[in-house]
Scaffold this active site. Sequence first.
Site, PDB file in Angstrom:
ATOM      1  N   ARG A  90     -21.987 -38.811  52.182  1.00 22.82           N
ATOM      2  CA  ARG A  90     -22.836 -37.636  52.321  1.00 22.82           C
ATOM      3  C   ARG A  90     -24.028 -37.941  53.216  1.00 22.82           C
ATOM      4  NH1 ARG A  90     -23.718 -35.771  46.482  1.00 22.82           N
ATOM      5  NH2 ARG A  90     -21.937 -36.852  45.648  1.00 22.82           N
TER       6      ARG A  90
ATOM      7  N   ARG B  14     -27.806 -33.177  53.632  1.00 23.41           N
ATOM      8  CA  ARG B  14     -28.914 -32.275  53.480  1.00 23.41           C
ATOM      9  C   ARG B  14     -30.214 -32.642  54.170  1.00 23.41           C
ATOM     10  NH1 ARG B  14     -27.086 -32.811  47.345  1.00 23.41           N
ATOM     11  NH2 ARG B  14     -26.503 -34.858  48.076  1.00 23.41           N
TER      12      ARG B  14
ATOM     13  N   ARG C 173     -25.765 -25.455  58.292  1.00 22.83           N
ATOM     14  CA  ARG C 173     -25.441 -25.014  56.928  1.00 22.83           C
ATOM     15  C   ARG C 173     -26.014 -23.635  56.591  1.00 22.83           C
ATOM     16  NH1 ARG C 173     -23.819 -24.555  53.009  1.00 22.83           N
ATOM     17  NH2 ARG C 173     -24.502 -25.848  51.278  1.00 22.83           N
TER      18      ARG C 173
ATOM     19  N   ASP D 271     -14.604 -32.872  51.925  1.00 27.22           N
ATOM     20  CA  ASP D 271     -15.036 -33.083  50.548  1.00 27.22           C
ATOM     21  C   ASP D 271     -13.833 -33.580  49.766  1.00 27.22           C
ATOM     22  OD1 ASP D 271     -17.561 -32.432  48.727  1.00 27.22           O
ATOM     23  OD2 ASP D 271     -15.739 -32.134  47.559  1.00 27.22           O
TER      24      ASP D 271
ATOM     25  N   TYR E 131     -12.878 -33.887  37.654  1.00 28.03           N
ATOM     26  CA  TYR E 131     -13.320 -32.538  38.068  1.00 28.03           C
ATOM     27  C   TYR E 131     -12.337 -31.471  37.594  1.00 28.03           C
ATOM     28  CZ  TYR E 131     -17.280 -33.982  40.914  1.00 28.03           C
ATOM     29  OH  TYR E 131     -18.494 -34.463  41.313  1.00 28.03           O
TER      30      TYR E 131
HETATM   31  O1  CP3 Z   1     -21.389 -38.009  54.554  1.00 26.81           O
HETATM   32  C1  CP3 Z   1     -20.891 -36.878  54.626  1.00 26.81           C
HETATM   33  O2  CP3 Z   1     -21.567 -35.846  54.782  1.00 26.81           O
HETATM   34  C2  CP3 Z   1     -19.394 -36.809  54.558  1.00 26.81           C
HETATM   35  C3  CP3 Z   1     -18.862 -35.681  53.838  1.00 26.81           C
HETATM   36  C4  CP3 Z   1     -18.702 -35.716  52.320  1.00 26.81           C
HETATM   37  C5  CP3 Z   1     -18.964 -34.572  51.511  1.00 26.81           C
HETATM   38  N1  CP3 Z   1     -18.536 -34.853  50.255  1.00 26.81           N
HETATM   39  C6  CP3 Z   1     -19.551 -33.284  51.961  1.00 26.81           C
HETATM   40  C7  CP3 Z   1     -20.507 -32.682  51.003  1.00 26.81           C
HETATM   41  C8  CP3 Z   1     -18.171 -36.700  51.506  1.00 26.81           C
HETATM   42  C9  CP3 Z   1     -17.776 -38.137  51.851  1.00 26.81           C
HETATM   43  C10 CP3 Z   1     -18.057 -36.140  50.186  1.00 26.81           C
HETATM   44  C11 CP3 Z   1     -17.444 -36.856  49.048  1.00 26.81           C
HETATM   45  C12 CP3 Z   1     -17.660 -36.341  47.694  1.00 26.81           C
HETATM   46  N2  CP3 Z   1     -17.757 -35.038  47.256  1.00 26.81           N
HETATM   47  C13 CP3 Z   1     -17.709 -37.186  46.556  1.00 26.81           C
HETATM   48  C14 CP3 Z   1     -17.525 -38.683  46.584  1.00 26.81           C
HETATM   49  C15 CP3 Z   1     -18.731 -39.407  47.066  1.00 26.81           C
HETATM   50  C16 CP3 Z   1     -19.891 -39.372  46.113  1.00 26.81           C
HETATM   51  O3  CP3 Z   1     -20.948 -38.903  46.540  1.00 26.81           O
HETATM   52  O4  CP3 Z   1     -19.772 -39.836  44.986  1.00 26.81           O
HETATM   53  C17 CP3 Z   1     -17.919 -36.355  45.440  1.00 26.81           C
HETATM   54  C18 CP3 Z   1     -18.088 -36.812  44.007  1.00 26.81           C
HETATM   55  C19 CP3 Z   1     -17.930 -34.991  45.884  1.00 26.81           C
HETATM   56  C20 CP3 Z   1     -18.096 -33.741  45.094  1.00 26.81           C
HETATM   57  C21 CP3 Z   1     -19.366 -33.079  45.494  1.00 26.81           C
HETATM   58  N3  CP3 Z   1     -19.490 -32.243  46.607  1.00 26.81           N
HETATM   59  C22 CP3 Z   1     -20.646 -33.229  44.924  1.00 26.81           C
HETATM   60  C23 CP3 Z   1     -20.974 -34.039  43.690  1.00 26.81           C
HETATM   61  C24 CP3 Z   1     -21.556 -32.471  45.726  1.00 26.81           C
HETATM   62  C25 CP3 Z   1     -23.055 -32.462  45.655  1.00 26.81           C
HETATM   63  C26 CP3 Z   1     -23.729 -31.460  44.847  1.00 26.81           C
HETATM   64  C27 CP3 Z   1     -25.244 -31.609  45.083  1.00 26.81           C
HETATM   65  O5  CP3 Z   1     -25.760 -30.820  45.870  1.00 26.81           O
HETATM   66  O6  CP3 Z   1     -25.842 -32.543  44.553  1.00 26.81           O
HETATM   67  C28 CP3 Z   1     -20.809 -31.875  46.751  1.00 26.81           C
HETATM   68  C29 CP3 Z   1     -21.356 -31.042  47.827  1.00 26.81           C
HETATM   69  C30 CP3 Z   1     -21.318 -31.696  49.173  1.00 26.81           C
HETATM   70  N4  CP3 Z   1     -20.205 -32.173  49.770  1.00 26.81           N
HETATM   71  C31 CP3 Z   1     -22.429 -31.866  50.060  1.00 26.81           C
HETATM   72  C32 CP3 Z   1     -21.917 -32.479  51.217  1.00 26.81           C
HETATM   73  C33 CP3 Z   1     -22.648 -32.844  52.481  1.00 26.81           C
HETATM   74  C34 CP3 Z   1     -23.871 -31.448  49.732  1.00 26.81           C
HETATM   75  C35 CP3 Z   1     -24.708 -30.883  50.801  1.00 26.81           C
HETATM   76  C36 CP3 Z   1     -24.552 -29.449  51.137  1.00 26.81           C
HETATM   77  O7  CP3 Z   1     -24.662 -28.578  50.239  1.00 26.81           O
HETATM   78  O8  CP3 Z   1     -24.417 -29.161  52.330  1.00 26.81           O
END
Ligand code: CP3
Length: 324
Positions: free
Chosen positions: A2, A6, A15, A51, A128
């Site tokens: 991630r 953000r 976004r 994701d 999940y």
């Molecule tokens: O680095 C990157 O931006 C690569 C893209 C990426 C995303 N998700 C996009 C995303 C990657 C590698 C993931 C993996 C992912 N998604 C995991 C495994 C890695 C980890 O962090 O443990 C998990 C558990 C998820 C599920 C998920 N998706 C979560 C827990 C969240 C965050 C909720 C929060 O806001 O705290 C997401 C949303 C998400 N996926 C974002 C991004 C960039 C959040 C930012 C946004 O809203 O744009």
Amino acid sequence: MRQAGRHLSEYRRIRQKHDILTICKTPELCAEVSSLPVDVLGVDAAIIFADIMLPLESMGVRFEIKDGVGPLIHTPMRDLKSVMTLQDFHPKADAPFVLDAISLTKKRLDGRVPLIGFAGAPFTIASYLIEGRSTRDFIKTKILMYQDQKTWKLLMDKLVNAMSVYLRAQIYAGVDAVQLFDSWVGCLSPTDYRQFVLPYSRRLLDQLKNSGVPRIHFGTGTASLLEEMKAAGGDVFSIDWRIPIDQAWQRLGDDVALQGNLDPVVLLAGTKTIQAQTTEILKRTSGRQGHIFNLGHGMHPDTPTDRVIDLVKFIHNNTKKDRT
Ligand code: CP3
């Protein structure tokens, strides 16, 4: 991970106009967002913007990714009947946009840095699907795992197959390494990991063994599971900040590379703290081959971008002689 997220203003601008899944499904946008951390932060690798939930859409799971919350599954899966409805995943037909985004991103990066592909590990995806959303205690997941082993096995088998073809398709499309995210597996005891997770993660990682790219095995809260995770497989292991990196390395052995260890919260503290903690990690890994400096988990949204840029420079300046 991630890392594009953000905190980058360029990312936030994109976004504001598009939700996460739209960015993932639009190869041009996806390639732009995937390259941002390399262009802005100067990091040494890119990860494809996607994701872990993405493949589930075409397997018949309805979900959304809610801001600040994460994935929300509309109908969580808690019995054999619902798990039986999970369809096979065919990356080329079901998620061509990911594969197109990989080729576009590779072109955009133009050999400057490697591109990492990824998938969720069976346990983390299963959690999940069963819980329906992020959780602290994984009660429903564990109860199903303990009490309904037939359903657990079918679910994990289906996820191994889906993530295996998904990662192989990403490798074929051009990624230079693959990362398996078992983000929440640290909630399990070593005994439960061995019984309920290891056979599945091992089968999945084994299927990628001769693919020609390194396999990164990621988890958090895994200080008590390192030996088990090593038995499941991987060429590189990610650790969080709850264990000193040299101790983790001693337990994992010299035949693997290590990444992680800096607490992402440290980036919210001042430069002094960041540099002290970074120096400590570099000291504990000095003289070892195969250290990839990284955070132990995802970056917090309010991380100041300048601090990240400074951290990357600091690491580059302090490791120049080690990098050839
Ligand atoms: O680095 C990157 O931006 C690569 C893209 C990426 C995303 N998700 C996009 C995303 C990657 C590698 C993931 C993996 C992912 N998604 C995991 C495994 C890695 C980890 O962090 O443990 C998990 C558990 C998820 C599920 C998920 N998706 C979560 C827990 C969240 C965050 C909720 C929060 O806001 O705290 C997401 C949303 C998400 N996926 C974002 C991004 C960039 C959040 C930012 C946004 O809203 O744009």
